[in-house]
Design an enzyme around this catalytic site. Structure first.
Site, PDB file in Angstrom:
ATOM      1  N   GLY A 123       0.281  -1.187  -0.039  1.00  0.00           N
ATOM      2  CA  GLY A 123       0.298   0.161  -0.204  1.00  0.00           C
ATOM      3  C   GLY A 123       1.065   1.429  -0.338  1.00  0.00           C
ATOM      4  O   GLY A 123       0.733   2.148  -0.554  1.00  0.00           O
ATOM      5  N   MET A 124       1.937   0.928   0.463  1.00  0.00           N
ATOM      6  CA  MET A 124       2.924   2.534   0.736  1.00  0.00           C
ATOM      7  C   MET A 124       4.086   2.642  -0.243  1.00  0.00           C
ATOM      8  O   MET A 124       4.772   3.856  -0.614  1.00  0.00           O
ATOM      9  CB  MET A 124       3.354   2.649   1.889  1.00  0.00           C
TER      10      MET A 124
ATOM     11  N   THR B 270       6.740  -0.845  -3.201  1.00  0.00           N
ATOM     12  CA  THR B 270       7.313  -1.689  -4.070  1.00  0.00           C
ATOM     13  C   THR B 270       8.849  -1.846  -3.466  1.00  0.00           C
ATOM     14  O   THR B 270       9.573  -1.125  -3.759  1.00  0.00           O
ATOM     15  CB  THR B 270       7.049  -1.263  -5.511  1.00  0.00           C
ATOM     16  N   VAL B 271       8.406  -3.311  -3.245  1.00  0.00           N
ATOM     17  CA  VAL B 271      10.031  -3.939  -3.466  1.00  0.00           C
ATOM     18  C   VAL B 271      10.186  -4.336  -4.757  1.00  0.00           C
ATOM     19  O   VAL B 271       9.786  -5.191  -4.934  1.00  0.00           O
ATOM     20  CB  VAL B 271       9.821  -4.987  -2.092  1.00  0.00           C
TER      21      VAL B 271
ATOM     22  N   ASP C 112       3.029  -2.931  12.751  1.00  0.00           N
ATOM     23  CA  ASP C 112       2.253  -3.793  11.829  1.00  0.00           C
ATOM     24  C   ASP C 112       3.422  -5.059  11.896  1.00  0.00           C
ATOM     25  O   ASP C 112       3.382  -5.683  10.795  1.00  0.00           O
ATOM     26  CB  ASP C 112       2.738  -3.243  10.472  1.00  0.00           C
TER      27      ASP C 112
END
Length: 661
Positions: A28-29, A31-32, A141
């Site tokens: 959601g925040m 990209t890897v 998280d």
């Protein structure tokens, strides 16, 4: 037809060093990506923030600061951060690339794990989170997606007990702390694992991670999360309203000790949970080692031969029933003992000691009365020794290795450090906190709290007092209202708008002045009045200079302005406007007074009495007084009369008639 959207970053080189070779995951925040560090020749993971998050200056600053903090957190179960930077304005992190898969992938493949596998993975998760807690970080998280299960160096991954577990995404932990709820009102956390206090108040501490870890354990044991639903908000509030059910209710046959462990970690009241991941880790190790000891004792007794006192036949001693209730109270062996083979050094937790040698088994002695009796004596001795060892281990795991946290509150920093070292503890200085009671640089809070149980030699985090909270009023002149409010509210100050004013240079909506002025020290809750600009006034004053006063009055009336007149002596003709205030071009409101300086005309000249003076001399005198001369009759005679007469006042350049004979 291939509908895959091309990723423009794949194949590019970031910062002249990191060549992106593929995309690993998109969240959601961020990209890897998988990338190659061409300078060091190793694979790395590159996490880059989404453009939508890059516009949030507060988030980006927190993300950058937290990256620096987590880069200093060195632990074998934490995904290491190597570097940070920006690419096309988007912040990115360069992290350790873990060759393996996420815990979510494992659960998707296998549905659920065995108790031994689940506890082995949870131990390493908690070891990583405990290291973060000691450094003052809260993950916020914890979920299977952020737990990576690495492949063994040999390439095998079938035995999860021997796998290396690493926890990721610490870099976003504090960056989202100030954004627990986004603009749409959605909770910035994974609702299946969110702690009740995060739903109710948005507050998170180490116990929040403990709760989430308990939910992950529940899912590993049962293959599902305790609460589910179509509406994320409804799922989040189930954590507030309901206790987490026992795992054995979903997966029958689980030992009750696992139910107790899950219940302890997921208490709705944060105060009823273990204080942090380190405390929960101690309980998990005790439970795991207890389960392992039960399996060892059962296997051992099944293999020991025995013989009745009245015969020669050899019989097998019946196995001790491994009931669920008995398992719950089996004494644990020392933490770090791995049943079924010692954990390899590359996978060993920090709490484990060196390699231990498996118990050596003697060959069975021949049957016989004397030997049988001797064997029974040896077996009894062995069981007694094992019982003593287990009791000792229970004492060490549950009490012996723990000590009470010393009271450090109100102590000056140096005294607190000395007192903690004297008791055998380490001190970490955390963030400061304002206090009206505790003197500056003295301990205002400590974690763990005083008199709590803590492992001897462990670390205590102390927060020092910053003294009473006061803040200087910032210099807000020229700052727009929204930004000014943000600065003041960030300092805990109230904002009040004063009467706005027209201004020739400042745009509408910017601050012209504050009350109190910039630099004055205020306590939180104090009010700062800001005076805003209304911009340039709507009526522009024309230039009246040189115009007759009557013409100027008419123009002022048409503009809706008032006139005020000040008369002055001047060489200009009478009733001529000499100047004005405000100046020409100034913007004013309707009804504003405009002051006009008006000429009275030149000053009057007094005519001298020139009777009986020679006409040429009289003429020169009058001309020197800026008067005109008219001579009648004899220009060289004497003045016998004049008009106007002596001592009469006339305007400059008036004509004086001389009668000369």
């Amino acid at each position: 037809m291939d509908t895959t959207v091309a990723d423009t970053l794949i194949g590019t080189t970031i910062d002249g060093r990191y060549r992106i070779t593929g995309r690993v995951a998109r969240g959601g925040m961020s990209t890897v990506y998988r990338a190659t560090d061409e300078r060091l020749g190793r694979d790395v993971a590159l996490k880059i923030i989404h453009p939508s998050q890059a516009t949030n200056v507060h988030f980006v600053d927190r993300f950058t600061d937290e990256a620096k903090t987590i880069a200093r957190l060195t632990h074998p179960n934490v995904v290491a951060v190597y570097d940070q930077g920006r690419h096309q304005g988007l912040p990115y992190l360069v992290m350790e690339f873990v060759q393996g898969r996420t815990l979510r992938d494992l659960l998707s493949q296998r549905t659920r794990l065995s108790p031994v596998e689940a506890l082995a993975i949870l131990e390493q998760m908690l070891a990583a989170i405990a290291a973060a807690h000691r450094a003052g970080l809260v993950h916020r998280d914890v979920k299977p997606e952020n737990v990576l299960v690495a492949e063994a160096p040999s390439g095998g991954s079938a035995d999860l007990v021997d796998a290396v577990v690493k926890v990721a995404d610490f870099g976003l932990a504090r960056a989202i702390e100030a954004s627990t709820v986004d603009d749409s009102g959605q909770l910035m956390a994974t609702v299946a694992y969110v702690a009740p206090e995060l739903v109710q108040t948005g507050h998170a501490d180490a116990r929040t991670d403990v709760y989430s870890a308990g939910i992950v354990l529940f899912e590993m044991l049962t293959g599902k999360v305790p609460f589910d639903g179509a509406d994320p908000v409804e799922v989040a509030w189930q954590h507030v309203d309901n206790d987490v059910p026992a795992p054995s209710g979903v997966t029958p046959g689980l030992p009750p000790v696992l139910d107790k462990l899950v219940a302890r970690a997921t208490r709705r009241d944060p105060g009823a949970r273990p204080t942090d991941a380190g405390a929960l880790l101690g309980e998990v190790q005790a439970v795991r080692d207890g389960l392992g000891t039960a399996n060892v004792e059962t296997a051992l007794l099944r293999q020991v031969p025995s013989r009745p006192l009245g015969g020669d036949a050899t019989t097998i001693v019946p196995a001790v029933p491994a009931s669920a209730d008995a398992t719950a109270f089996v004494p644990p062996v020392p933490a770090g003992t791995y049943q079924g083979g010692q954990r390899p050094s590359w996978a060993r937790l920090p709490e484990q000691g060196g390699a231990r040698t498996a118990p050596h088994r003697r060959a069975a002695a021949p049957s016989g009365g004397f030997l049988a009796d001797r064997r029974r004596v040896m077996l009894s001795s062995l069981i007694t020794v094992m019982a003593l060892v287990v009791v000792g281990c229970i004492w060490w795991v549950t009490a012996g290795r723990f000590s009470e946290t010393p009271t450090l509150l109100n102590m000056p920093q140096a005294q607190a450090l000395a007192h903690a070292e004297e008791k055998g503890f380490k001190i970490v200085i955390g963030d400061g906190a304002y206090s009206d009671v505790v003197p500056k640089d003295s301990v205002v809070a400590q974690q763990p709290a005083a008199q709590e149980k803590i492992v001897k030699g462990d670390t205590i985090t102390v927060n020092l007092s910053l003294g009473p909270e006061v803040h200087p009023v910032p210099d807000l002149v020229g700052v727009e209202l929204a930004a000014a409010k943000g600065q003041l509210e960030a300092l805990g100050l109230e904002v009040k708008e004063g009467k706005a004013q027209y201004n020739e240079t400042a745009a509408a909506g910017v601050v012209l002045a504050t009350d109190p002025k910039a630099g004055e020290q205020l306590r939180p809750g104090a009010t700062v009045t800001v005076v805003l600009s209304r911009g340039k006034a709507p009526i522009t004053i024309p230039d009246f200079t040189g115009k007759n006063i009557n013409e100027a009055r008419n123009e002022l009336n048409k503009l809706g302005l008032s006139g005020a007149e000040r008369y002055k002596d001047s060489d200009q003709p009478k009733d001529t406007v000499l100047g004005q205030s405000p100046k020409p071009g100034t913007g004013v409101e309707k009804g504003t007074d405009v002051i006009l300086d008006v000429s009275n005309g030149p000053p009057l000249v007094t005519v001298p009495d020139l009777t009986n003076q020679p006409c040429p001399a009289a003429q020169a005198t009058l001309q020197g007084m800026n008067l005109q001369v008219q001579i009648n009759f004899n220009p060289n005679g004497l003045v016998r009369g004049q008009n106007p007469g002596g001592n009469t006042q006339v305007p400059p350049q008036s004509v004086v008639q001389l009668q000369c004979f």
